[in-house]
Design a protein around this motif. Structure first.
Motif, PDB file in Angstrom:
ATOM      1  N   VAL A  68      83.615-135.340  89.131  1.00 11.71           N
ATOM      2  CA  VAL A  68      84.978-135.720  88.743  1.00 11.71           C
ATOM      3  C   VAL A  68      85.064-137.218  88.456  1.00 11.71           C
ATOM      4  O   VAL A  68      85.860-137.648  87.630  1.00 11.71           O
ATOM      5  CB  VAL A  68      85.986-135.318  89.848  1.00 11.71           C
ATOM      6  N   PHE A  69      84.210-138.006  89.086  1.00 16.11           N
ATOM      7  CA  PHE A  69      84.298-139.465  88.984  1.00 16.11           C
ATOM      8  C   PHE A  69      83.590-139.964  87.729  1.00 16.11           C
ATOM      9  O   PHE A  69      82.404-139.696  87.536  1.00 16.11           O
ATOM     10  CB  PHE A  69      83.692-140.111  90.228  1.00 16.11           C
ATOM     11  N   PRO A  70      84.292-140.718  86.879  1.00 14.18           N
ATOM     12  CA  PRO A  70      83.679-141.205  85.642  1.00 14.18           C
ATOM     13  C   PRO A  70      82.690-142.347  85.878  1.00 14.18           C
ATOM     14  O   PRO A  70      81.832-142.609  85.051  1.00 14.18           O
ATOM     15  CB  PRO A  70      84.873-141.664  84.806  1.00 14.18           C
ATOM     16  N   TYR A  71      82.803-143.051  86.995  1.00 12.59           N
ATOM     17  CA  TYR A  71      81.907-144.158  87.323  1.00 12.59           C
ATOM     18  C   TYR A  71      82.060-144.489  88.794  1.00 12.59           C
ATOM     19  O   TYR A  71      82.917-143.938  89.491  1.00 12.59           O
ATOM     20  CB  TYR A  71      82.188-145.401  86.466  1.00 12.59           C
ATOM     21  N   GLY A  72      81.214-145.374  89.273  1.00 10.48           N
ATOM     22  CA  GLY A  72      81.255-145.776  90.674  1.00 10.48           C
ATOM     23  C   GLY A  72      80.215-145.057  91.504  1.00 10.48           C
ATOM     24  O   GLY A  72      79.627-144.064  91.082  1.00 10.48           O
ATOM     25  N   LYS A  73      79.980-145.597  92.680  1.00 11.18           N
ATOM     26  CA  LYS A  73      79.040-145.026  93.645  1.00 11.18           C
ATOM     27  C   LYS A  73      79.860-144.292  94.698  1.00 11.18           C
ATOM     28  O   LYS A  73      80.597-144.907  95.459  1.00 11.18           O
ATOM     29  CB  LYS A  73      78.211-146.137  94.279  1.00 11.18           C
ATOM     30  N   THR A  74      79.732-142.973  94.726  1.00 13.00           N
ATOM     31  CA  THR A  74      80.567-142.166  95.613  1.00 13.00           C
ATOM     32  C   THR A  74      79.806-141.714  96.844  1.00 13.00           C
ATOM     33  O   THR A  74      78.607-141.463  96.806  1.00 13.00           O
ATOM     34  CB  THR A  74      81.101-140.919  94.885  1.00 13.00           C
ATOM     35  N   SER A  75      80.538-141.610  97.945  1.00 12.87           N
ATOM     36  CA  SER A  75      80.045-140.967  99.156  1.00 12.87           C
ATOM     37  C   SER A  75      81.180-140.082  99.657  1.00 12.87           C
ATOM     38  O   SER A  75      82.359-140.360  99.409  1.00 12.87           O
ATOM     39  CB  SER A  75      79.632-141.987 100.213  1.00 12.87           C
ATOM     40  N   PHE A  76      80.827-139.009 100.359  1.00  7.59           N
ATOM     41  CA  PHE A  76      81.814-138.005 100.735  1.00  7.59           C
ATOM     42  C   PHE A  76      81.790-137.721 102.233  1.00  7.59           C
ATOM     43  O   PHE A  76      80.710-137.595 102.816  1.00  7.59           O
ATOM     44  CB  PHE A  76      81.559-136.693  99.986  1.00  7.59           C
ATOM     45  N   THR A  77      82.980-137.600 102.796  1.00 14.86           N
ATOM     46  CA  THR A  77      83.176-137.109 104.150  1.00 14.86           C
ATOM     47  C   THR A  77      84.194-135.986 104.044  1.00 14.86           C
ATOM     48  O   THR A  77      85.303-136.204 103.554  1.00 14.86           O
ATOM     49  CB  THR A  77      83.722-138.211 105.085  1.00 14.86           C
ATOM     50  N   VAL A  78      83.793-134.793 104.458  1.00 14.60           N
ATOM     51  CA  VAL A  78      84.699-133.647 104.408  1.00 14.60           C
ATOM     52  C   VAL A  78      84.929-133.194 105.844  1.00 14.60           C
ATOM     53  O   VAL A  78      83.982-132.907 106.575  1.00 14.60           O
ATOM     54  CB  VAL A  78      84.110-132.489 103.570  1.00 14.60           C
ATOM     55  N   SER A  79      86.187-133.172 106.243  1.00 14.45           N
ATOM     56  CA  SER A  79      86.502-132.814 107.620  1.00 14.45           C
ATOM     57  C   SER A  79      87.657-131.825 107.672  1.00 14.45           C
ATOM     58  O   SER A  79      88.318-131.573 106.665  1.00 14.45           O
ATOM     59  CB  SER A  79      86.825-134.068 108.436  1.00 14.45           C
TER      60      SER A  79
END
Length: 111
Positions: A68-79
């Motif tokens: 979904v993200f067009p740019y950037g460095k993503t990290s995810f936390t799902v809780s």
């Protein structure tokens, strides 16, 4: 530097990933973020910490969310969070609600 919030739903399919993706889109497309330009760095240098809350965190595919993200460095936390709303008739998938919080930051070079 920036925190954005969004709510997403999966009304009929009971898809936690789709509800989370819609929450991310709601947070992203509600605003025009000019943080990178303002700080003099490239958009690809933005660090985006993505926090998702839903009733079944184990059912969220973060690789789909990353797209979904067009740019950037993503990290995810799902809780655990969000809300499942059972159907009045008691059968079928619940309506799934997920929340997203996006925390955006950049590494600013020292002058």
């Amino acid at each position: 530097m920036i925190v954005e919030f969004g709510l997403g739903t999966s009304l009929r399919r009971g898809s936690y990933t789709e509800a989370a993706a819609r929450a991310v889109r709601a947070a992203l497309w509600r605003n025009s973020i000019n943080l990178a330009e303002y700080m003099g760095v490239g958009k690809e240098d933005m660090v985006i910490d993505v926090h998702i809350g839903c009733a079944r965190p184990d059912r969220v595919d973060t690789s789909v969310l990353a797209e979904v993200f067009p740019y950037g460095k993503t990290s995810f936390t799902v809780s655990e969070g969000g809300l499942d709303v059972a159907r009045p008739e008691g059968t079928g998938n619940p309506t799934v609600m997920a929340q997203a919080a996006l925390i955006v930051s950049v590494e600013v070079p020292h002058a």
